[in-house]
Design an enzyme around this catalytic site. Structure first.
Site, PDB file in Angstrom:
ATOM      1  N   LYS A 183       0.846  -1.198   0.000  1.00 38.03           N
ATOM      2  CA  LYS A 183       0.000   0.000   0.000  1.00 38.03           C
ATOM      3  C   LYS A 183       0.881   1.248   0.000  1.00 38.03           C
ATOM      4  CE  LYS A 183      -3.761  -2.419   2.316  1.00 38.03           C
ATOM      5  NZ  LYS A 183      -4.578  -2.553   3.560  1.00 38.03           N
ATOM      6  N   LYS A 226      -4.703 -14.886  -0.774  1.00 38.63           N
ATOM      7  CA  LYS A 226      -5.713 -14.192   0.028  1.00 38.63           C
ATOM      8  C   LYS A 226      -7.064 -14.865  -0.163  1.00 38.63           C
ATOM      9  CE  LYS A 226      -3.323  -9.795   0.305  1.00 38.63           C
ATOM     10  NZ  LYS A 226      -3.447  -8.324   0.277  1.00 38.63           N
ATOM     11  N   ASP A 263      -5.507 -13.076   9.615  1.00 34.75           N
ATOM     12  CA  ASP A 263      -6.199 -11.892   9.119  1.00 34.75           C
ATOM     13  C   ASP A 263      -7.338 -11.457  10.029  1.00 34.75           C
ATOM     14  OD1 ASP A 263      -6.787  -9.861   7.165  1.00 34.75           O
ATOM     15  OD2 ASP A 263      -8.507 -11.073   6.568  1.00 34.75           O
TER      16      ASP A 263
END
Length: 300
Positions: free
Chosen positions: A156, A188, A238
């Site tokens: 990011k 993911k 996560d």
């Protein structure tokens, strides 16, 4: 003063070597500096031309106005060399990754006064932003001190500025995660859905790229157990609460490297690290960092 627009090959060799040794591509940095200076100079620096005699010379100090970690001072130096060529001296520059307090002079520059002011904002933009990334990273490093966990960055980053921002993370004491979609695999939730589950997804990547590191994101204990049984050795936990992460660490029992991610804040950093995870990753190091307060002041 007309801008020198110093060619790459005429820049100080020591500066280029320093950037290379820091893991940056000096030519790519130079090309970015050229574009950055061009944003400010489609014509003359009209204010400096109008107010400052062409033969005036000056000395300017780059000063820290808050506490933190500096980064990007080599880029700032390149800006001055590009704008003024051999007619500038960059002195007393602190090494990147140095911790500073308000009032510290981090770099001193001498040359034509017009050139100093023409280069000022571009140089400050680089150093202030990258020092902000380094300072934010150092705050996370400090929060994790003594736990054994380390802070990771993410992808990011500002487009086209990943190498610079990840360099600043290193200056702050953090660890770089993958640089691109090619240098490691990260499975993911959407990959797992498409592949029919976390284990089939992991096996598919292992089969296609047997020499590549593969990390798989899990959201519950069933996925974690299945992956560990299959032999996966890098797992991302996560968006788990602290108690769930602690149980995941217990279940893993050293069989895989564990990374905590998702919705983490620096206020939670230490309690998450104390669960026993190996890494904490956060996009906050790069995607929403506050610039570090640096200023340039001409000496009277």
């Amino acid at each position: 003063m007309s801008v020198a627009r110093t060619p790459y090959d005429a820049l100080p060799p020591a500066l280029l070597a320093e950037l290379h040794d820091a893991g940056l591509d000096p030519k790519a940095v130079y090309d970015d500096v050229v574009r950055a200076v061009a944003e400010d100079l489609p014509g003359d620096d009209v204010t400096s031309v109008a107010t400052i005699p062409a033969d005036a010379r000056g000395v300017a100090d780059f000063g820290a106005r808050e506490a933190g970690v500096v980064a990007g001072l080599g880029l700032a130096a390149m800006v001055f060399h590009y704008v003024m060529g051999e007619d500038v001296a960059v002195m007393d520059r602190l090494p990147d990754a140095t911790r500073v307090v308000p009032g510290d002079v981090v770099m001193r520059v001498a040359g034509p006064t017009r050139g100093l002011l023409t280069a000022e904002r571009t140089a400050l933009n680089y150093a202030s932003h990258l020092s902000g990334v380094a300072t934010a990273t150092a705050a996370w490093v400090d929060a994790l001190a003594g736990t054994g966990a380390r802070v990771l960055d993410t992808r990011k980053t500002l487009p086209n500025y990943r190498a610079l921002q990840k360099y600043a993370v290193r200056c702050g004491g953090g660890v770089n995660h993958r640089f691109s979609l090619s240098d490691m695999a990260m499975v993911k939730d959407n990959h797992a859905v498409a592949a029919g589950g976390v284990v089939p997804a992991w096996r598919a990547v292992r089969s296609a790229y047997p020499d590549l590191r593969v990390e798989v994101e899990v959201t519950d204990f069933d996925e974690l157990r299945d992956l560990l049984a299959a032999g996966c050795d890098h797992v991302l936990l996560d968006n788990m609460d602290t108690a769930t992460m602690a149980e995941a660490v217990r279940l893993t029992d050293g069989r895989a490297v564990l990374e905590a991610s998702g919705g983490l804040t620096i206020e939670r950093a230490r309690e998450v690290a104390e669960t026993g995870v190996d890494f904490i990753s956060t996009g906050a190091l790069t995607h929403s960092v506050v610039v570090f307060d640096l200023g340039m002041d001409l000496r009277g």
